[in-house]
Design an enzyme around this catalytic site. Structure first.
Site, mmCIF file in Angstrom:
data_model
loop_
_atom_site.group_PDB
_atom_site.id
_atom_site.type_symbol
_atom_site.label_atom_id
_atom_site.label_comp_id
_atom_site.label_asym_id
_atom_site.label_seq_id
_atom_site.Cartn_x
_atom_site.Cartn_y
_atom_site.Cartn_z
ATOM 1 N N GLY A 130 0.864 -1.181 0.000
ATOM 2 C CA GLY A 130 0.000 0.000 0.000
ATOM 3 C C GLY A 130 0.890 1.216 0.000
ATOM 4 N N ASP B 228 -14.126 2.502 5.181
ATOM 5 C CA ASP B 228 -13.439 2.031 3.972
ATOM 6 C C ASP B 228 -13.845 0.601 3.646
ATOM 7 O OD1 ASP B 228 -11.835 2.177 1.776
ATOM 8 O OD2 ASP B 228 -9.928 2.084 2.864
#
Ligand code: AMP
EC number: 2.7.10.2
Length: 584
Positions: free
Chosen positions: A318, A426
């Protein structure tokens, strides 16, 4: 609170009385006037999920057994199959099709009379509970969540293997050995055991009455139902035994006292051998590694570096850095872990963000949420989590049935978050990680917030790098985040799952999506997605958050659908479809 394991398909019908006797049914019909075609429905004692239609014609009573077939449909012997008892009654109200007359007038329950719970209802619930408790040694919330999420699978296991764990089941022993066991110790009337017969792998029941042992053969018909000769037929052996405890049904005496099997294994591990597949409770990540009190003694937010072994294998990446595979050494065991490693040149803000994520995860403990083991500050800041090696949901695509099961698990995890007053912010298919093909966990709490005790939403001061396509209108317009906005994201996640990982809103950009929604438009139903599931997505995409369902409702809706397909398909929801992407 008793959990209704399998929803009773007739529970909502006003003319359904539950488990009442034939004589009681006749009393109700008499009270209601005995007109031609007057009818009511009651539960059948003999077959799991079956009913009896009691009706009147020419001042006479008629009782028709409605059987639930293997494929989940319902039929009166010799009649057409229907998808539920309600549809069946509707059919017979138009066409007598062999009955004494058409159904003309429902004999509804008098005011204040509820359907009578059946002996099997509570028995089945208790069986499932005991089975899960003993097999996986679970208690408390872990036990409840296991029951809710795996009831259809467990019921199936029980149906085929439950007798094996009963003290009265003696396995394959000869007739004289059965007599020897029954004659040893006291010999009260009704002392019994069940054994497997060597000859043709059928079963026999041996029963003491008047100091004499009687043996009864247990027959199994073509459809697999068990009965003593001329007796009532049952889907499972334990039901047969339970019934014979209430009624002799042709035996010389009813069953009263189990003659315990002296060789009964304490740990019934052999049972698991018959299991068709791994259930979430079979995995090491169903319960927290700290559920063991010994391990709990060492639980701290910060982990010792020398207890952590980091593999070079990268599981993902990420913008914060990468996720590596590793092993964490605990007091009694070593566990596989996923380690989020911060880039070494990280700034303080990124570090703070990771610590915030850790603080959130530290407070959560649920089978359907990726647990954090702790953080480790060494060569860089590391967040150590349970391993979910199946990868993200949007990359894994299997049969539809499977998707319902996985999305139900996600709803359970989200319901837990809602109860704890956390907002995820999220939720998306990319953040649902799989432990295996039948076990999903919610991950990535990087944007999550704990709400204040009196707050129902979190207000973001400024907009950030937000996943707009997953966000509800109030998030985008007013920066307001609540469990209700997570519900909206859940709808989008469902859409991703049912469209096998396609990107939502095709090529639209964030702002285009907003005006699309503002115009009252919503994404189409994915190809072959069940109507019930698309209806739920649409509910999740209710414009006004006040009118949107919460996760308690969402979980209930998807649970009902999940159970209904689990009972309809012969093989249950674990039926493997074609997988587009295989798991390691
Ligand atoms: P994230 O930034 O948290 O979405 O993580 C990036 C990628 O790392 C994910 O898409 C996964 O492939 C992998 N990953 C993250 N957490 C775990 C975990 N607990 N177990 C296994 N893989 C993980």
């Amino acid at each position: 609170m008793a959990i209704q394991i399998m929803p009773d398909a007739a529970a909502h019908l006003p003319f359904y009385y539950g488990s009442i006797a034939r004589s009681e049914a006749e009393e109700y019909l008499k009270l209601a006037g005995m007109s031609d075609g007057l009818f009511l429905l009651r539960q059948c004692l003999r077959s799991l999920g079956g009913y009896v239609l009691s009706m009147v014609c020419n001042l006479q009573f008629y009782h028709y057994a409605i059987e639930r077939q293997m494929n989940g449909t319902y039929a009166i012997a010799g009649g057409k199959a229907h998808c539920g008892p309600e549809e069946l009654c509707e059919f017979y109200s138009k066409d007598a099709d062999g009955l004494c007359c058409t159904l003309r007038k429902p004999c509804n329950r008098p005011c204040g009379v509820d359907p009578q719970p059946g002996v099997f209802d509570s028995m089945r619930d208790n069986m499932v509970r005991e089975y899960v408790r003993q097999t996986w040694k679970l208690e408390g919330d872990a036990l409840e969540q296991a029951i809710i999420s795996q009831a259809p699978q467990v019921e199936k296991l029980i149906a085929t293997t439950a007798h094996e764990r009963m003290p009265w089941y003696h396995g394959s022993i000869a007739r004289d050995e059965a007599e020897r066991r029954l004659y040893s110790g006291a010999q009260p009337d009704g002392k019994f055991l069940l054994r497997e017969r060597k000859e043709n792998s059928a079963y026999a029941l041996s029963l003491v009455y008047g100091k004499t042992v009687y043996h009864y053969r247990i027959d199994q018909d073509k459809s697999g139902k068990y009965s003593i000769p001329e007796g009532t037929k049952f889907d499972t052996l334990w039901q047969l035994v339970e019934y014979l405890k209430l009624k002799p049904d042709g035996l010389i005496f009813y069953l009263r006292e189990a003659c315990p099997n002296p060789n009964m294994p304490g740990e019934l591990t052999s049972l698991s051998a018959g299991k068709s597949r791994l259930l979430p409770m079979d995995t090491s990540v169903y319960e927290s590694p700290y559920s063991d009190p010994e391990e709990l003694k060492d639980k701290k937010l910060f982990l010792k570096r020398d207890h952590l072994m980091i593999d070079e294998v990268e599981l993902g990446a990420g913008n914060f850095g990468c996720v590596k595979k590793g092993v964490y050494k605990m007091r009694k065991k070593q566990i596989d872990v996923a380690i989020k490693v911060l880039k070494s040149n990280n700034e303080k803000t990124v570090k703070d963000e990771m610590m915030k994520e850790a603080q959130i995860m530290h407070q959560l403990d649920n089978p359907y949420i990726v647990r954090m083991i702790g953080v480790c500050e060494a060569e860089s800041l590391m967040l150590v989590m349970e391993m979910a090696s199946g990868g993200p949901l949007n990359k894994f695509l299997a049969s539809r049935n499977n998707i319902v099961e996985l999305m139900h698990q996600v709803s359970m995890g989200m319901k837990y978050l809602e109860e704890k007053n956390f907002v995820h912010r999220d939720l998306a298919a990319r953040n649902v990680l799989l432990v295996n093909q039948h076990y999903a966990k919610i991950s990535d709490f990087g944007l999550s917030k704990a709400l204040g005790a009196d707050d129902s939403y979190y207000k973001a001061r400024t907009a950030g790098k937000w996943p707009l396509k997953w966000y509800a209108p109030e998030c985008i317009l007013y920066h307001k985040f609540s469990s209700k906005s997570d519900v909206w994201s859940y709808g989008v996640t469902m859409w991703e799952a049912f469209s096998y990982g396609q990107k939502p809103y095709k090529k639209m950009k964030g702002p285009e999506v907003i005006s699309f929604i503002e115009q009252g438009k919503r994404m189409d139903c994915p190809t072959d997605c069940p109507a019930e599931m698309y209806a739920l997505m649409q509910q999740c995409w209710t414009y006004r958050w006040e009118e949107r369902p919460g996760f308690t409702t969402v979980e209930n809706v998807i649970r009902s659908y999940y159970y209904s397909i689990a009972t309809k398909t012969e093989n249950g929801p674990e039926t493997e479809g074609k997988s587009k992407a295989a798991l390691p």
